[in-house]
Design a protein around this motif. Structure first.
Motif, PDB file in Angstrom:
ATOM      1  N   SER A  61       0.835  -1.203   0.000  1.00  0.00           N
ATOM      2  CA  SER A  61       0.000   0.000   0.000  1.00  0.00           C
ATOM      3  C   SER A  61       0.869   1.252   0.000  1.00  0.00           C
ATOM      4  N   ALA A  62       0.846   1.961  -1.117  1.00  0.00           N
ATOM      5  CA  ALA A  62       1.609   3.209  -1.208  1.00  0.00           C
ATOM      6  C   ALA A  62       1.122   4.206  -0.162  1.00  0.00           C
ATOM      7  N   GLY A  63      -0.174   4.218   0.110  1.00  0.00           N
ATOM      8  CA  GLY A  63      -0.734   5.132   1.108  1.00  0.00           C
ATOM      9  C   GLY A  63      -0.198   4.858   2.498  1.00  0.00           C
ATOM     10  N   ALA A  64      -0.067   3.583   2.844  1.00  0.00           N
ATOM     11  CA  ALA A  64       0.466   3.227   4.166  1.00  0.00           C
ATOM     12  C   ALA A  64       1.921   3.677   4.292  1.00  0.00           C
ATOM     13  N   TRP A  65       2.717   3.449   3.240  1.00  0.00           N
ATOM     14  CA  TRP A  65       4.120   3.865   3.271  1.00  0.00           C
ATOM     15  C   TRP A  65       4.252   5.385   3.296  1.00  0.00           C
ATOM     16  N   CYS A  66       3.385   6.065   2.562  1.00  0.00           N
ATOM     17  CA  CYS A  66       3.414   7.536   2.553  1.00  0.00           C
ATOM     18  C   CYS A  66       3.070   8.075   3.940  1.00  0.00           C
ATOM     19  N   GLY A  67       2.069   7.477   4.588  1.00  0.00           N
ATOM     20  CA  GLY A  67       1.707   7.898   5.940  1.00  0.00           C
ATOM     21  C   GLY A  67       2.854   7.688   6.915  1.00  0.00           C
ATOM     22  N   LEU A  68       3.524   6.550   6.792  1.00  0.00           N
ATOM     23  CA  LEU A  68       4.682   6.280   7.643  1.00  0.00           C
ATOM     24  C   LEU A  68       5.765   7.329   7.407  1.00  0.00           C
ATOM     25  N   GLY A  69       6.032   7.629   6.144  1.00  0.00           N
ATOM     26  CA  GLY A  69       7.054   8.627   5.813  1.00  0.00           C
ATOM     27  C   GLY A  69       6.709  10.005   6.345  1.00  0.00           C
ATOM     28  N   ALA A  70       5.454  10.402   6.222  1.00  0.00           N
ATOM     29  CA  ALA A  70       5.033  11.723   6.701  1.00  0.00           C
ATOM     30  C   ALA A  70       5.178  11.818   8.217  1.00  0.00           C
ATOM     31  N   THR A  71       4.818  10.755   8.919  1.00  0.00           N
ATOM     32  CA  THR A  71       4.941  10.766  10.378  1.00  0.00           C
ATOM     33  C   THR A  71       6.401  10.788  10.800  1.00  0.00           C
ATOM     34  N   LEU A  72       7.240  10.016  10.123  1.00  0.00           N
ATOM     35  CA  LEU A  72       8.671  10.057  10.432  1.00  0.00           C
ATOM     36  C   LEU A  72       9.231  11.468  10.210  1.00  0.00           C
ATOM     37  N   ALA A  73       8.801  12.124   9.145  1.00  0.00           N
ATOM     38  CA  ALA A  73       9.253  13.497   8.886  1.00  0.00           C
ATOM     39  C   ALA A  73       8.771  14.438   9.990  1.00  0.00           C
ATOM     40  N   ASP A  74       7.529  14.255  10.438  1.00  0.00           N
ATOM     41  CA  ASP A  74       7.005  15.076  11.539  1.00  0.00           C
ATOM     42  C   ASP A  74       7.849  14.919  12.799  1.00  0.00           C
ATOM     43  N   LEU A  75       8.480  13.754  12.939  1.00  0.00           N
ATOM     44  CA  LEU A  75       9.338  13.473  14.101  1.00  0.00           C
ATOM     45  C   LEU A  75      10.802  13.828  13.816  1.00  0.00           C
TER      46      LEU A  75
END
Length: 190
Positions: A61-75
């Motif tokens: 799921s590209a959406g799941a990976w994108c969400g993970l990436g966005a959260t990591l960036a937020d951190l």
């Protein structure tokens, strides 16, 4: 609208998605929904764990990976964020939001050329999103370019600063950016 109703809505969203996870602990969609709700409530560490579970359950799921990436960036975990966002783009090369998020992560790590490439791809893939999100990305990149341009100390760096200031205008036509670029140009010509 007051903060209380918004806060209550966020809390209800978390409660709802936690219920979905309890009903179906193998649902990547439920974990992804929970992660988004937690992120919106500013609970990034918890969101990170939910996103990690979502990608385990839905590795394609590209959406799941994108969400993970966005959260990591937020951190502020930009290296990991870029890896997750690149994975999203391997799964779906035309995923506009992943290009936008990867552009922001690249800009944060000083990879301005890569940031520009991903911002441009986002623009071409989602021209209808010329609104708030894209403007924020453009403004962010422009301010990063201007900050770098201001640090010029030699003639060669001054030429580069002028090029960066011009590039900043390409992304953000706001009055603040135009005036900032004018200041840099004036100093560069002295």
């Amino acid at each position: 609208m007051s903060a209380a109703p918004r806060s209550h809505r966020k809390s209800r969203g978390i409660t709802y998605w936690r219920g979905q996870v309890r009903r179906d602990p193998d649902s990547g969609v439920a974990y992804h929904g929970l992660a988004v709700a937690l992120s919106e409530a500013g609970r990034e560490e918890e969101a990170l764990e939910a996103h990690r579970r979502a990608v385990v359950l839905r590795p394609k799921s590209a959406g799941a990976w994108c969400g993970l990436g966005a959260t990591l960036a937020d951190l502020d975990r930009f290296g990991e964020a870029k890896g997750a966002l690149r994975k999203a783009l391997r799964l779906d090369p035309k995923y506009a939001l992943a290009h936008l998020n990867l552009g922001l992560a690249c800009a944060e790590t000083g990879r301005l050329q890569d940031a520009r490439k991903h911002f441009d791809l986002h623009c071409s893939l989602a021209p209808e999103e010329e609104g708030t999100t894209l403007q924020r990305a453009r403004h962010y990149l422009a301010s990063e370019l201007l900050e770098f341009a201001e640090q010029a100390e030699s003639a060669q760096e001054n030429r580069r600063a002028l090029n960066l200031a011009t590039l900043a205008l390409h992304y953000d036509h706001s009055l603040d950016t135009v005036l900032h670029v004018a200041d840099i140009l004036f100093v560069g010509l002295e």
